[in-house]
Design a protein around this motif. Structure first.
Motif, PDB file in Angstrom:
ATOM      1  N   HIS A  99       0.814  -1.228   0.000  1.00  0.00           N
ATOM      2  CA  HIS A  99       0.000   0.000   0.000  1.00  0.00           C
ATOM      3  C   HIS A  99       0.845   1.274   0.000  1.00  0.00           C
ATOM      4  N   ILE A 130       1.863  -6.616  -4.695  1.00  0.00           N
ATOM      5  CA  ILE A 130       0.563  -6.476  -4.036  1.00  0.00           C
ATOM      6  C   ILE A 130       0.172  -7.842  -3.478  1.00  0.00           C
ATOM      7  N   HIS A 138      -2.426  -9.495  -3.073  1.00  0.00           N
ATOM      8  CA  HIS A 138      -3.356 -10.364  -3.812  1.00  0.00           C
ATOM      9  C   HIS A 138      -2.794 -10.791  -5.169  1.00  0.00           C
ATOM     10  N   ASP A 160      -7.163  -6.665   4.054  1.00  0.00           N
ATOM     11  CA  ASP A 160      -7.464  -5.803   2.899  1.00  0.00           C
ATOM     12  C   ASP A 160      -8.767  -6.303   2.287  1.00  0.00           C
ATOM     13  N   HIS A 173      -9.930  -6.535  -0.620  1.00  0.00           N
ATOM     14  CA  HIS A 173      -9.969  -7.256  -1.891  1.00  0.00           C
ATOM     15  C   HIS A 173      -9.354  -8.647  -1.825  1.00  0.00           C
ATOM     16  N   SER A 230      -3.058  -1.987  -9.898  1.00  0.00           N
ATOM     17  CA  SER A 230      -3.911  -2.441  -8.787  1.00  0.00           C
ATOM     18  C   SER A 230      -4.095  -3.952  -8.815  1.00  0.00           C
ATOM     19  N   CYS A 231      -4.577  -4.486  -7.686  1.00  0.00           N
ATOM     20  CA  CYS A 231      -4.755  -5.939  -7.581  1.00  0.00           C
ATOM     21  C   CYS A 231      -5.885  -6.440  -8.469  1.00  0.00           C
ATOM     22  N   CYS A 257       0.681  -0.853  -4.825  1.00  0.00           N
ATOM     23  CA  CYS A 257      -0.730  -0.475  -5.011  1.00  0.00           C
ATOM     24  C   CYS A 257      -0.846   0.826  -5.787  1.00  0.00           C
ATOM     25  N   CYS A 314      -4.051   3.151  -6.831  1.00  0.00           N
ATOM     26  CA  CYS A 314      -5.332   2.570  -6.407  1.00  0.00           C
ATOM     27  C   CYS A 314      -5.871   3.319  -5.202  1.00  0.00           C
ATOM     28  N   LEU A 315      -4.947   3.794  -4.359  1.00  0.00           N
ATOM     29  CA  LEU A 315      -5.381   4.556  -3.175  1.00  0.00           C
ATOM     30  C   LEU A 315      -4.304   5.568  -2.807  1.00  0.00           C
ATOM     31  N   ASN A 332     -10.215  -0.562  -8.595  1.00  0.00           N
ATOM     32  CA  ASN A 332     -11.508  -1.141  -8.190  1.00  0.00           C
ATOM     33  C   ASN A 332     -12.427  -0.206  -7.421  1.00  0.00           C
ATOM     34  N   ARG A 366     -10.459   8.672  -3.272  1.00  0.00           N
ATOM     35  CA  ARG A 366      -9.764   7.384  -3.229  1.00  0.00           C
ATOM     36  C   ARG A 366      -8.337   7.467  -3.797  1.00  0.00           C
TER      37      ARG A 366
HETATM   38  S1  SF4 Z   1      -7.418  -2.728  -3.489  1.00  0.00           S
HETATM   39 FE1  SF4 Z   1      -5.817  -1.291  -4.040  1.00  0.00          FE
HETATM   40  S2  SF4 Z   1      -4.937  -0.782  -2.065  1.00  0.00           S
HETATM   41 FE2  SF4 Z   1      -6.051  -2.704  -1.734  1.00  0.00          FE
HETATM   42  S3  SF4 Z   1      -4.531  -4.332  -2.143  1.00  0.00           S
HETATM   43 FE3  SF4 Z   1      -5.600  -3.887  -4.056  1.00  0.00          FE
HETATM   44  S4  SF4 Z   1      -4.243  -2.461  -5.104  1.00  0.00           S
HETATM   45 FE4  SF4 Z   1      -3.694  -2.425  -2.942  1.00  0.00          FE
END
Ligand code: SF4
Length: 475
Positions: free
Chosen positions: A63, A107, A109, A128, A130, A345-346, A406, A409-410, A428, A434
């Motif tokens: 992150h 990441i 995931h 997390d 996701h 992103s994941c 990440c 993504c955030l 996502n 965000r």
């Molecule tokens: S949703 Fe975004 S912040 Fe969360 S693990 Fe996936 S890439 Fe990282």
């Protein structure tokens, strides 16, 4: 009556039923990262507890990871504190850590599956939302909060409410230019962002059966955006072929034995579901979000809604979203000018995502006013893409090729929107703020749609961009 995969995995991992009506469930794999773990480890120290199963616990950093300058200490003091805490905690509690610079970092995931840690029939937890991504393998995977991270570290168990199962069949063939991201956005559009509350989503049907593991991960990843606690696909030969030879997957005879067990954990043909929904894959077109949650989306050829056209109870939210996003009621989504293009992103940062985007980008240039970022989901994805020369394709087109994390993504790392910038994003979540700017605006779409928007400088239909790229390739 047969059983669903959810029921089989649940039963196999049940420690006991609690007086609260919850089930105490054993967790097979716990993935840890820097943001939701510091307080959990502090609680272990305060209680004098150890990590109950360090061999089932793995940590990485994602992150807060800077994707350009990874020199320590990080410029962001808070990020440096989190990184240092993770290093200290993993050292003190005997948890393996893959930090920045490690070939297995990425990441959480993305690395779980690519290392073969994620396997069918497992229960998985991670701090997390996701974590549902891992369901693509026929695992039951829960996103958890910091206090539950503490519980899993200390006991390897979670107390969980029972879940209903909704079977979502996607039948038929996706048209060229329509991707897994469009399928899950269509599902959320149809069932709503709260439609999955209390449910596990089981995805199946001929269109899902044909998807690669990367694509199944994209679908399961966003289950949580539809309100579902978990999402999964029953394991099949595609799953087993993906896992074969991966670092933490069983080897030799053990792989054959594991495959037999994995197969047995799939939902039975006569399993009963609490609810069933069917989508026609051929009817889907590329989808773009226009609002402030992933359910506020439309096909790329459609127009954003007008408050007058929606039910009265939805009008305030639609009006608010249109105002924030700067859309006139009823405006076409195609032609929306973008400032930033983010592929990462994941949800969509795996090798197949980058290949598909690179196919469109090859030999082209970013629109002059667009900043483009390509952020591989892991060091392994990055290395594989570089072996294929994809980094050069993106760089030649004017994109920045970054390190794994990440990223945008955030807003927890240096990659952030500024002011009212509009970002075409393969991530996502499109919630207010965000991507790091309180007034920044996010349009979610597939990575190929992001690539097409980056070249055009505005939202365009990737189906036309693909056709152009194919004609150019044929010449
Ligand atoms: S949703 Fe975004 S912040 Fe969360 S693990 Fe996936 S890439 Fe990282």
């Amino acid at each position: 009556m047969g059983k669903t995969l959810l029921r089989k995995v649940w039963d196999a991992h049940t420690v006991r039923r609690l007086p609260t009506g919850q089930t105490q469930l054993f967790i097979g794999l716990h993935l840890v990262h820097e943001v939701t773990s510091p307080q959990a480890f502090d609680a272990l120290r305060a209680g004098g507890w150890r990590v109950r199963f360090p061999g089932r616990t793995f940590a990485t950093v994602d992150h807060i990871a800077p994707t350009r300058d990874t020199a320590r200490p990080f410029a962001d003091v808070l990020a440096e504190e989190m990184m240092a805490a993770l290093e200290r905690n993993c050292r003190d509690f005997g948890v393996p850590l893959w930090p920045l610079g490690d070939p297995r970092q990425g990441i959480v995931h993305v690395i779980g599956p690519e290392l073969g840690l994620t396997q069918p029939g497992m229960t998985i937890a991670c701090g997390d939302s996701h974590t549902s991504t891992h369901g693509a393998f026929g695992a039951v995977a829960f996103g958890i909060g910091t206090s539950q991270v503490r519980d899993v570290l200390a006991s390897q168990c979670l107390a969980l409410e029972p879940l209903k199962v909704r079977r979502i069949d996607v039948e038929g063939e996706l048209a060229p230019g329509v991707y897994a991201k469009d399928v899950i956005l269509a599902i959320i559009q149809r069932l709503g962002v709260k439609g999955g509350v209390g449910y596990a989503y089981e995805y199946g049907g001929s269109a899902i059966d044909r998807l690669s593991m990367d694509e199944r991960m994209t679908i399961c990843n966003m289950s949580i955006e539809g309100g579902a606690r978990v999402g999964y696909v029953n394991p099949d030969d595609t799953t087993f072929a993906y896992l074969h030879g991966r670092e933490f997957a069983p080897r030799g005879d053990a792989f054959a034995r594991a495959t037999a067990w994995w197969k047995s954990m799939g939902s039975d043909a006569d399993a009963a579901y609490d609810h069933r929904v069917t989508l026609d894959a051929a009817s889907l077109e590329p989808i773009v979000t226009w609002g402030l949650h992933p359910g506020q989306s439309i096909g790329v050829s459609a127009r954003v809604p007008s408050p007058a056209d929606v039910p009265a109870d939805e009008r305030p939210a639609v009006t608010d979203a249109l105002e924030f996003m700067g859309f006139a009621p009823g405006a076409p989504i195609a032609g929306t000018r973008i400032d930033v293009a983010f592929i990462g992103s994941c949800t969509n940062s795996r090798l197949s995502d980058l290949r598909e985007a690179a196919r469109l980008v090859r030999g082209q240039r970013l629109a002059p006013h667009v900043t483009g970022l390509v952020v591989p989901g892991s060091r392994a994805v990055s290395a594989a893409a570089e072996r294929e020369g994809l980094d050069e394709v993106f760089r030649a087109a004017g994109f920045e090729w970054r390190g794994a994390g990440c990223s945008m993504c955030l807003g927890m790392n240096p990659d952030k929107l500024e002011g009212r910038q509009v970002c075409a994003s393969s991530s996502n979540r499109n919630f207010r703020g965000r991507q790091g700017s309180p007034t920044g605006r996010t349009l979610l779409m597939s990575p190929a749609m992001v690539a097409a928007a980056a070249l055009a400088g505005e939202v365009v239909d990737v189906r036309r961009a693909r056709a152009r790229a194919e004609r150019a390739g044929a010449q």
